[in-house]
Design a protein around this motif. Sequence first.
Motif, PDB file in Angstrom:
ATOM      1  N   MET A 105       0.825  -1.210   0.000  1.00 32.11           N
ATOM      2  CA  MET A 105       0.000   0.000   0.000  1.00 32.11           C
ATOM      3  C   MET A 105       0.862   1.263   0.000  1.00 32.11           C
ATOM      4  O   MET A 105       0.609   2.210  -0.755  1.00 32.11           O
ATOM      5  N   VAL A 106       1.874   1.269   0.850  1.00 35.09           N
ATOM      6  CA  VAL A 106       2.738   2.448   0.980  1.00 35.09           C
ATOM      7  C   VAL A 106       3.570   2.654  -0.285  1.00 35.09           C
ATOM      8  O   VAL A 106       3.744   3.786  -0.743  1.00 35.09           O
ATOM      9  N   THR A 107       4.047   1.575  -0.864  1.00 38.03           N
ATOM     10  CA  THR A 107       4.831   1.670  -2.098  1.00 38.03           C
ATOM     11  C   THR A 107       3.982   2.253  -3.231  1.00 38.03           C
ATOM     12  O   THR A 107       4.432   3.145  -3.962  1.00 38.03           O
ATOM     13  N   GLU A 108       2.764   1.764  -3.365  1.00 37.97           N
ATOM     14  CA  GLU A 108       1.869   2.291  -4.407  1.00 37.97           C
ATOM     15  C   GLU A 108       1.544   3.763  -4.148  1.00 37.97           C
ATOM     16  O   GLU A 108       1.537   4.590  -5.060  1.00 37.97           O
ATOM     17  N   HIS A 109       1.285   4.091  -2.899  1.00 36.56           N
ATOM     18  CA  HIS A 109       0.965   5.472  -2.530  1.00 36.56           C
ATOM     19  C   HIS A 109       2.131   6.408  -2.860  1.00 36.56           C
ATOM     20  O   HIS A 109       1.926   7.472  -3.457  1.00 36.56           O
ATOM     21  N   ALA A 110       3.333   6.008  -2.504  1.00 40.57           N
ATOM     22  CA  ALA A 110       4.512   6.843  -2.784  1.00 40.57           C
ATOM     23  C   ALA A 110       4.689   7.027  -4.294  1.00 40.57           C
ATOM     24  O   ALA A 110       4.974   8.134  -4.762  1.00 40.57           O
ATOM     25  N   ARG A 111       4.516   5.948  -5.042  1.00 39.49           N
ATOM     26  CA  ARG A 111       4.635   6.039  -6.501  1.00 39.49           C
ATOM     27  C   ARG A 111       3.587   7.006  -7.062  1.00 39.49           C
ATOM     28  O   ARG A 111       3.887   7.849  -7.913  1.00 39.49           O
ATOM     29  N   ASN A 112       2.356   6.926  -6.561  1.00 37.20           N
ATOM     30  CA  ASN A 112       1.298   7.827  -7.020  1.00 37.20           C
ATOM     31  C   ASN A 112       1.615   9.283  -6.693  1.00 37.20           C
ATOM     32  O   ASN A 112       1.361  10.172  -7.512  1.00 37.20           O
ATOM     33  N   GLU A 113       2.164   9.520  -5.506  1.00 35.43           N
ATOM     34  CA  GLU A 113       2.563  10.898  -5.167  1.00 35.43           C
ATOM     35  C   GLU A 113       3.648  11.380  -6.114  1.00 35.43           C
ATOM     36  O   GLU A 113       3.576  12.497  -6.629  1.00 35.43           O
ATOM     37  N   GLU A 114       4.649  10.540  -6.320  1.00 33.34           N
ATOM     38  CA  GLU A 114       5.785  10.944  -7.153  1.00 33.34           C
ATOM     39  C   GLU A 114       5.393  11.138  -8.619  1.00 33.34           C
ATOM     40  O   GLU A 114       5.969  11.977  -9.308  1.00 33.34           O
ATOM     41  N   GLU A 115       4.407  10.390  -9.095  1.00 29.20           N
ATOM     42  CA  GLU A 115       4.011  10.488 -10.497  1.00 29.20           C
ATOM     43  C   GLU A 115       2.877  11.478 -10.746  1.00 29.20           C
ATOM     44  O   GLU A 115       2.738  11.976 -11.866  1.00 29.20           O
ATOM     45  N   GLN A 116       2.063  11.764  -9.718  1.00 28.32           N
ATOM     46  CA  GLN A 116       0.886  12.593  -9.941  1.00 28.32           C
ATOM     47  C   GLN A 116       0.893  13.903  -9.143  1.00 28.32           C
ATOM     48  O   GLN A 116       0.603  14.953  -9.703  1.00 28.32           O
ATOM     49  N   GLU A 117       1.191  13.818  -7.850  1.00 23.65           N
ATOM     50  CA  GLU A 117       1.105  15.014  -7.015  1.00 23.65           C
ATOM     51  C   GLU A 117       2.369  15.865  -7.091  1.00 23.65           C
ATOM     52  O   GLU A 117       2.292  17.093  -7.248  1.00 23.65           O
ATOM     53  N   PHE A 118       3.533  15.265  -6.984  1.00 25.40           N
ATOM     54  CA  PHE A 118       4.776  16.034  -6.985  1.00 25.40           C
ATOM     55  C   PHE A 118       5.004  16.789  -8.292  1.00 25.40           C
ATOM     56  O   PHE A 118       5.432  17.951  -8.251  1.00 25.40           O
ATOM     57  N   PRO A 119       4.716  16.197  -9.464  1.00 22.59           N
ATOM     58  CA  PRO A 119       4.879  16.972 -10.701  1.00 22.59           C
ATOM     59  C   PRO A 119       3.996  18.221 -10.741  1.00 22.59           C
ATOM     60  O   PRO A 119       4.401  19.252 -11.287  1.00 22.59           O
ATOM     61  N   LEU A 120       2.826  18.124 -10.136  1.00 19.57           N
ATOM     62  CA  LEU A 120       1.940  19.286 -10.062  1.00 19.57           C
ATOM     63  C   LEU A 120       2.588  20.403  -9.240  1.00 19.57           C
ATOM     64  O   LEU A 120       2.598  21.567  -9.645  1.00 19.57           O
ATOM     65  N   LEU A 121       3.164  20.031  -8.101  1.00 21.60           N
ATOM     66  CA  LEU A 121       3.841  21.032  -7.263  1.00 21.60           C
ATOM     67  C   LEU A 121       5.030  21.637  -8.011  1.00 21.60           C
ATOM     68  O   LEU A 121       5.221  22.858  -7.989  1.00 21.60           O
ATOM     69  N   LEU A 122       5.809  20.794  -8.662  1.00 23.94           N
ATOM     70  CA  LEU A 122       6.985  21.282  -9.385  1.00 23.94           C
ATOM     71  C   LEU A 122       6.604  22.197 -10.549  1.00 23.94           C
ATOM     72  O   LEU A 122       7.319  23.160 -10.844  1.00 23.94           O
ATOM     73  N   ALA A 123       5.476  21.909 -11.183  1.00 21.07           N
ATOM     74  CA  ALA A 123       5.046  22.718 -12.326  1.00 21.07           C
ATOM     75  C   ALA A 123       4.448  24.053 -11.903  1.00 21.07           C
ATOM     76  O   ALA A 123       4.580  25.051 -12.614  1.00 21.07           O
ATOM     77  N   GLU A 124       3.809  24.083 -10.755  1.00 21.41           N
ATOM     78  CA  GLU A 124       3.047  25.275 -10.363  1.00 21.41           C
ATOM     79  C   GLU A 124       3.753  26.174  -9.352  1.00 21.41           C
ATOM     80  O   GLU A 124       3.516  27.371  -9.333  1.00 21.41           O
ATOM     81  N   ALA A 125       4.565  25.617  -8.500  1.00 22.76           N
ATOM     82  CA  ALA A 125       5.232  26.415  -7.457  1.00 22.76           C
ATOM     83  C   ALA A 125       6.641  26.759  -7.913  1.00 22.76           C
ATOM     84  O   ALA A 125       7.327  25.939  -8.518  1.00 22.76           O
ATOM     85  N   GLY A 126       7.057  27.947  -7.611  1.00 22.65           N
ATOM     86  CA  GLY A 126       8.423  28.339  -7.934  1.00 22.65           C
ATOM     87  C   GLY A 126       9.408  27.764  -6.939  1.00 22.65           C
ATOM     88  O   GLY A 126       9.023  27.246  -5.886  1.00 22.65           O
ATOM     89  N   PRO A 127      10.701  27.863  -7.256  1.00 19.99           N
ATOM     90  CA  PRO A 127      11.726  27.316  -6.372  1.00 19.99           C
ATOM     91  C   PRO A 127      11.655  27.869  -4.936  1.00 19.99           C
ATOM     92  O   PRO A 127      11.811  27.108  -3.980  1.00 19.99           O
ATOM     93  N   ALA A 128      11.405  29.147  -4.792  1.00 18.85           N
ATOM     94  CA  ALA A 128      11.344  29.737  -3.448  1.00 18.85           C
ATOM     95  C   ALA A 128      10.160  29.170  -2.660  1.00 18.85           C
ATOM     96  O   ALA A 128      10.282  28.878  -1.465  1.00 18.85           O
ATOM     97  N   GLU A 129       9.036  28.996  -3.333  1.00 24.04           N
ATOM     98  CA  GLU A 129       7.864  28.449  -2.649  1.00 24.04           C
ATOM     99  C   GLU A 129       8.087  26.985  -2.267  1.00 24.04           C
ATOM    100  O   GLU A 129       7.698  26.559  -1.176  1.00 24.04           O
ATOM    101  N   LEU A 130       8.725  26.229  -3.144  1.00 27.39           N
ATOM    102  CA  LEU A 130       9.027  24.829  -2.831  1.00 27.39           C
ATOM    103  C   LEU A 130       9.965  24.722  -1.630  1.00 27.39           C
ATOM    104  O   LEU A 130       9.839  23.803  -0.817  1.00 27.39           O
TER     105      LEU A 130
END
Length: 181
Positions: A105-130
């Motif tokens: 469960m945790v492995t799948e969850h981490a993969r989903n964050e890394e493939e779906q949620e984190f790219p959204l943060l990287l695309a929308e937030a600037g380096p200072a905000e991150l």
Amino acid sequence: MTATKNVVQMLTDQHRHIEKLFDEVQTTAGEARARAFAELRRMLSVHEAAEEIVTHPNATRYGGGDVVEARQEEEHEAKELLSSLDGMDTTSPDFETGIARLRGMVTEHARNEEEQEFPLLLAEAGPAELEKMAAALKAAEQIAPTHPHPAVGESAVLNAAVGPLAGLVDKVRDAARSAMR
């Protein structure tokens, strides 16, 4: 690029650390296994509470509400399973089955964050905000509970309100258990 890690780098590093902790739990026995599980439980509890307070609200703000909602459902299921394993004899067959299921469960969850949620943060937030999110993540981790609390849910507001008290109670409980060993 600065020497400071941003929130995505920090969380990804934590995911790799969690994988290593699962390895340790599944390859050790006796007291070493109990200690490894205690560290895994603490790490998962702190990690998820901090995400619920910092990264999920930001991903939602950037239009990733559906992505976050799915991650929160995954977190809740994992938190319930982790809670059932907490305090269980780490040599029991039920623990063996449960820890293997939790790892999946945790492995799948981490993969989903890394493939779906984190790219959204990287695309929308600037380096200072991150980097600000990374600082906020570190602050949230300081007060986060060290045991799962599925009844609190995955709400940032509830975690911010209840988390510090639960974290304090958990830390006192951990210290008492340690002293009794």
